[in-house]
Design a protein around this motif. Structure first.
Motif, PDB file in Angstrom:
ATOM      1  N   PHE A  45      -6.761   3.548   1.908  1.00  0.00           N
ATOM      2  CA  PHE A  45      -7.071   2.155   2.197  1.00  0.00           C
ATOM      3  C   PHE A  45      -6.908   1.878   3.686  1.00  0.00           C
ATOM      4  CE2 PHE A  45      -5.780   2.457  -2.183  1.00  0.00           C
ATOM      5  CZ  PHE A  45      -6.716   1.678  -2.857  1.00  0.00           C
ATOM      6  N   ILE A  84      -9.003  -5.413   3.754  1.00  0.00           N
ATOM      7  CA  ILE A  84      -8.683  -4.078   3.247  1.00  0.00           C
ATOM      8  C   ILE A  84      -9.970  -3.393   2.792  1.00  0.00           C
ATOM      9  CG2 ILE A  84      -7.264  -2.738   1.655  1.00  0.00           C
ATOM     10  CD1 ILE A  84      -5.658  -4.489   3.535  1.00  0.00           C
ATOM     11  N   TYR A  85     -10.125  -2.155   3.212  1.00  0.00           N
ATOM     12  CA  TYR A  85     -11.303  -1.352   2.861  1.00  0.00           C
ATOM     13  C   TYR A  85     -10.854  -0.068   2.161  1.00  0.00           C
ATOM     14  CZ  TYR A  85     -13.726  -4.353   6.219  1.00  0.00           C
ATOM     15  OH  TYR A  85     -14.246  -5.428   6.883  1.00  0.00           O
ATOM     16  N   LYS A  86     -11.496   0.252   1.052  1.00  0.00           N
ATOM     17  CA  LYS A  86     -11.202   1.520   0.377  1.00  0.00           C
ATOM     18  C   LYS A  86     -12.168   2.586   0.877  1.00  0.00           C
ATOM     19  CE  LYS A  86     -10.054   3.686  -4.004  1.00  0.00           C
ATOM     20  NZ  LYS A  86      -9.883   3.507  -5.470  1.00  0.00           N
ATOM     21  N   LEU A 142       0.822  -1.211   0.000  1.00  0.00           N
ATOM     22  CA  LEU A 142       0.000   0.000   0.000  1.00  0.00           C
ATOM     23  C   LEU A 142       0.857   1.263   0.000  1.00  0.00           C
ATOM     24  CD1 LEU A 142      -2.849  -1.040   2.471  1.00  0.00           C
ATOM     25  CD2 LEU A 142      -3.032  -0.719  -0.003  1.00  0.00           C
ATOM     26  N   ASP A 196       2.095   1.765  -3.345  1.00  0.00           N
ATOM     27  CA  ASP A 196       1.032   1.793  -4.346  1.00  0.00           C
ATOM     28  C   ASP A 196       1.220   0.667  -5.363  1.00  0.00           C
ATOM     29  OD1 ASP A 196      -1.319   2.621  -5.437  1.00  0.00           O
ATOM     30  OD2 ASP A 196      -0.499   4.361  -6.493  1.00  0.00           O
ATOM     31  N   TYR A 246     -13.893  10.893   5.965  1.00  0.00           N
ATOM     32  CA  TYR A 246     -14.296   9.756   5.148  1.00  0.00           C
ATOM     33  C   TYR A 246     -15.762   9.437   5.449  1.00  0.00           C
ATOM     34  CZ  TYR A 246     -13.530   7.004   9.432  1.00  0.00           C
ATOM     35  OH  TYR A 246     -13.573   6.514  10.714  1.00  0.00           O
ATOM     36  N   SER A 277      -3.638   5.833  -5.408  1.00  0.00           N
ATOM     37  CA  SER A 277      -4.851   5.116  -5.799  1.00  0.00           C
ATOM     38  C   SER A 277      -6.015   5.339  -4.848  1.00  0.00           C
ATOM     39  CB  SER A 277      -4.559   3.606  -5.889  1.00  0.00           C
ATOM     40  OG  SER A 277      -3.570   3.344  -6.863  1.00  0.00           O
ATOM     41  N   GLY A 278      -5.757   6.007  -3.734  1.00  0.00           N
ATOM     42  CA  GLY A 278      -6.826   6.268  -2.787  1.00  0.00           C
ATOM     43  C   GLY A 278      -6.398   6.061  -1.352  1.00  0.00           C
ATOM     44  N   VAL A 305     -10.498  -6.107  -1.952  1.00  0.00           N
ATOM     45  CA  VAL A 305     -10.747  -4.822  -1.299  1.00  0.00           C
ATOM     46  C   VAL A 305     -12.254  -4.591  -1.185  1.00  0.00           C
ATOM     47  CG1 VAL A 305     -10.410  -2.334  -1.432  1.00  0.00           C
ATOM     48  CG2 VAL A 305      -8.564  -3.886  -2.120  1.00  0.00           C
TER      49      VAL A 305
END
Length: 723
Positions: free
Chosen positions: A361, A301-303, A182, A185, A313, A358-359, A432
């Motif tokens: 996580f 894993i959570y986006k 992570l 990336d 968030y 990518s965001g 994810v």
């Protein structure tokens, strides 16, 4: 004008000098030492046997803990300091960029916050043991100030020792790999719940239950073999246990052998890691256990969905603040120069958060922010029978690792130990997940009763080599995968070592001590393992007119699928097997056999001028002035998992078979054990005779006695002293 330039140059030099001095002094000056443990006089005696192994005696368990730390520091103070620095967020100051990454992980998992919150909640005897261990380290640092590598690193206290457990425990089930992916990336590691796209289609091992599993290989840092045989399967009615952990030969997870005796009833022989105040595997008078790394899916894993400012968030229709913590990492550049680097640690209701291109996580993982594993290992050490031992393990505070057990009463058992996450049906936790809802998030751990275990199987034996718990006991004695929910994320992977162990144990109806030694040191590849597919592909390579590849293929066609060092293809086969060792377990794309065959051939021709050098010429055990040939290879029971390519082209093994212990209880319950290390007890002290004194034994498949009985020790002691 020249005067101005000269003055400007001098000013620049002065500025650079000031910056250099600042980089050299800021970290040690700003680092605060911990408060030492409460003052206490410890009644500790250390006896070194003729192999330098410390036998630590004390009136109380705390006295023993003090001696463990002091004895270990005598043999490897350098590594102990690195472990302590990790717990104090100063690894970067000692080790540079890689250490700074560990410091960042310390903040992400909230190791220090956990200890601050929960340390005083621990039982008094646990705190006394941790404080005593810290005091032993402090005493060594005080009496050997020239060996201290960082200013204000000492004194340390029990909280520092506890923080090391909180930090390192989740790394054993892969949290470090997830964090690394992570932060960089990069693609996340493939979870265990889904099939590998390149899973080999090989016939199942006959009559073992292997058809229920998927064959792969151990390619992470930590491997291991473990075997336990019940009296009904052994030729002499003994219970036998083999501990064969595969760890690096140096560093923070290298095994250190010791024996302890306390008048409070703590008697144990085994091995520990730097920073642990007790043995982590081995045996006491009535029982013993060993560990292998398991690989359940313990990380979800959570986006997250962030607002436009990236400060909140979305969760269940509300915007929650993204927790932030500013941390300063200390990165050693060279010499005394240490660079301060700012980073931000994020957190959501799920757990730690990594923000990359990518965001954002969030990571939800097993048994976070708890200290229970410190007590659990201690209670396992002190257990007197199977019931007490199970009661200790049932705390579920050790978040992952297989336990294989044997005892004087004839019980054998395998626990696929893990703090399995509670999960909700209907969600794919192998990938994810949406992080904006609580519908796919649950807290806590599944009940102890759900943990897979195989106790006293009809077969009379159990084995594990980093493979699925559904392949452990042979025909008619295996666990049924259908009995366990898929949401647990139990691995279905096997290894060549696991498959081969079941082949050998299952074929021997009356296992002798010599049989078990032979099985442990076996160097063969099973025709039913993942490696079979790999080597069949190599045999089918089309040279396409390349003479070197054609010649290499001819050599490989002579191979007998055994790394015993007797065949002309063993060295090339070892190099080729390492490719699979690196690829298959993490489920990376399958390599191209022709390309890898050429790489191996090029290497051998470059350094040896031939394609068929003897394996022992290529594969070496090196330490100091001792340089010995080895047999074995990656993912065989005689494991040589990874190596360094030396300037002379030799492959110098650095990880694989490490601490090996053979344990048995005879018909009247008396315990006996033998052991060996790759180097010696003083693994980082070149001036010690115990720097290399076990190497010849290790290379020759031999062991040394463990003088567990103090009366026997008296006949074999080298030094007797009080620290």
């Amino acid at each position: 004008m020249r005067g101005m330039i000269k003055r400007g140059g001098i000013a620049l030099l002065v500025l650079l000098a000031v910056v250099a001095i600042g980089l050299a002094v800021w970290e040690p000056l700003t680092a605060s030492a911990a408060s030492p443990p409460p003052a206490h006089k410890y009644d500790t005696r250390i006896v070194r046997d003729t192999f330098g192994v410390p036998h630590v005696f004390g009136t109380t368990d705390a006295d023993v803990g003090y001696g463990i730390a002091y004895a270990h520091a005598e043999d490897d103070f350098s590594t102990l300091q690195e472990v302590v620095a990790m717990t104090r967020s100063r690894a970067g100051a000692l080790l540079g960029k890689d250490g700074a990454g560990i410091d960042f992980a310390l903040h992400l998992v909230r190791a220090r916050e956990t200890v601050t919150r929960d340390y005083m909640k621990q039982p008094a005897d646990v705190r006394a043991l941790l404080d005593a261990y810290a005091a032993g380290l402090n005493h060594y640092a005080d009496t050997h100030p020239g060996e201290v590598r960082l200013h204000n690193l000492f004194p340390v206290n029990g909280q520092d020792i506890a923080a090391g457990f909180v930090l390192r425990s989740p790394f054993f089930f892969g949290l470090d790999a997830v964090l690394g992916a992570l932060v960089g990336d990069k693609p996340l590691p493939v979870e265990n719940a889904g099939p590998h796209p390149d899973s080999p289609d090989i016939a199942p091992l006959p009559a073992t239950g292997a058809s229920a599993v998927r064959d792969t290989n151990e390619g992470n840092l930590n491997g291991s073999n473990a075997f336990v045989v019940a009296p009904k399967r052994s030729a002499d009615g003994f219970t036998r246990l083999v501990s064969n952990s595969h760890q690096p030969y140096r560093g923070g997870v290298a095994w250190y052998e010791l024996v302890v005796h306390s008048k409070q009833g703590w008697d144990f022989a085994g091995a520990t890691f730097p920073g642990a105040p007790y043995p982590l595997l081995g045996h006491n008078k009535t029982l013993g256990w060993t560990n292998t790394v398991n690989r359940p899916d313990l990380i979800d894993i959570y986006k997250l969905v962030l607002d436009k400012d990236g400060t909140h968030y979305r969760f269940d229709g509300k915007w929650l603040p993204l927790e932030t913590q500013r941390v300063w990492l200390h990165v050693k550049l060279w010499g005394p120069f240490i660079l301060p680097v700012p980073r931000t640690a994020y957190r959501s209701v799920h757990g730690p958060v990594i923000v990359n291109k990518s965001g954002a996580f969030a990571i939800h993982y097993a048994a976070p922010e708890q200290l229970g594993m410190v007590e659990e290992y201690y209670r396992l050490n002190k257990a007197r029978d199977f019931a007490e031992w199970q009661a200790a393990l049932s705390k579920q505070a050790v978040p992952a690792t297989n336990f294989l057990y044997g005892d004087a009463a004839g019980n054998i058992a395998y626990f696929y130990n893990a703090a399995f996450l509670n999960r909700k049906p209907g969600y794919d936790y192998a990938h994810v997940l949406p992080g904006d809802t609580s519908r796919d998030l649950a807290s806590g751990t599944v009940p102890w009763a759900m943990i897979p275990r195989n106790i006293n199987p009809k077969s009379g034996f159990l084995a594990n080599a980093n493979n699925t718990p559904f392949q452990a006991a042979g025909t008619g004695s295996e666990l049924n995968p259908a009995d366990f929910p898929k949401l647990l994320g139990i691995e279905t992977d096997t290894t060549n070592r696991g498959t081969r162990a079941i082949e050998l144990l299952g074929a021997d109806p009356s296992i002798t001590d010599a049989d078990l030694h032979r099985i442990k040191y076996d160097t063969a590849i099973s025709q039913y393992s993942w490696a079979a597919r790999w080597f069949h592909e190599i045999e089918a390579v089309d040279p396409k007119g390349d003479k070197l590849i054609a010649d290499a293929k001819k050599v490989m066609l002579q191979w007998d699928w055994n790394y015993d060092g007797k065949g002309p293809a063993d060295a090339m086969a070892a190099i080729l097997l390492r490719v699979g060792n690196r690829i298959h377990y993490p489920r990376k794309p399958w390599p191209v056999a022709r390309d890898e065959l050429k790489i191996a051939a090029d290497y051998l021709m470059k350094y040896y001028g031939r394609l068929d050098p003897p394996l022992g010429t290529v594969l070496r055990l090196r330490q100091g002035k001792v340089d010995l040939p080895l047999d074995g290879g990656p993912d065989v029971l005689r494991a040589a998992s990874t190596w360094d390519e030396a300037p002379d082209g030799r492959l110098v093994v650095k990880h694989g078979d490490s601490f090996i212990m053979f344990i048995d209880w005879d018909k009247v319950g008396k315990v006996h054990s033998e052991s060996v290390q790759p180097y010696g007890s003083a693994s980082t002290r070149p001036d010690s005779k115990h720097y290399t004194d076990q190497m010849a034994l290790f290379a020759a498949h031999r062991t040394k006695p463990v003088w567990f009985d103090p009366a026997e020790l008296e006949k074999h002691k080298e030094r007797d002293y009080r620290p």
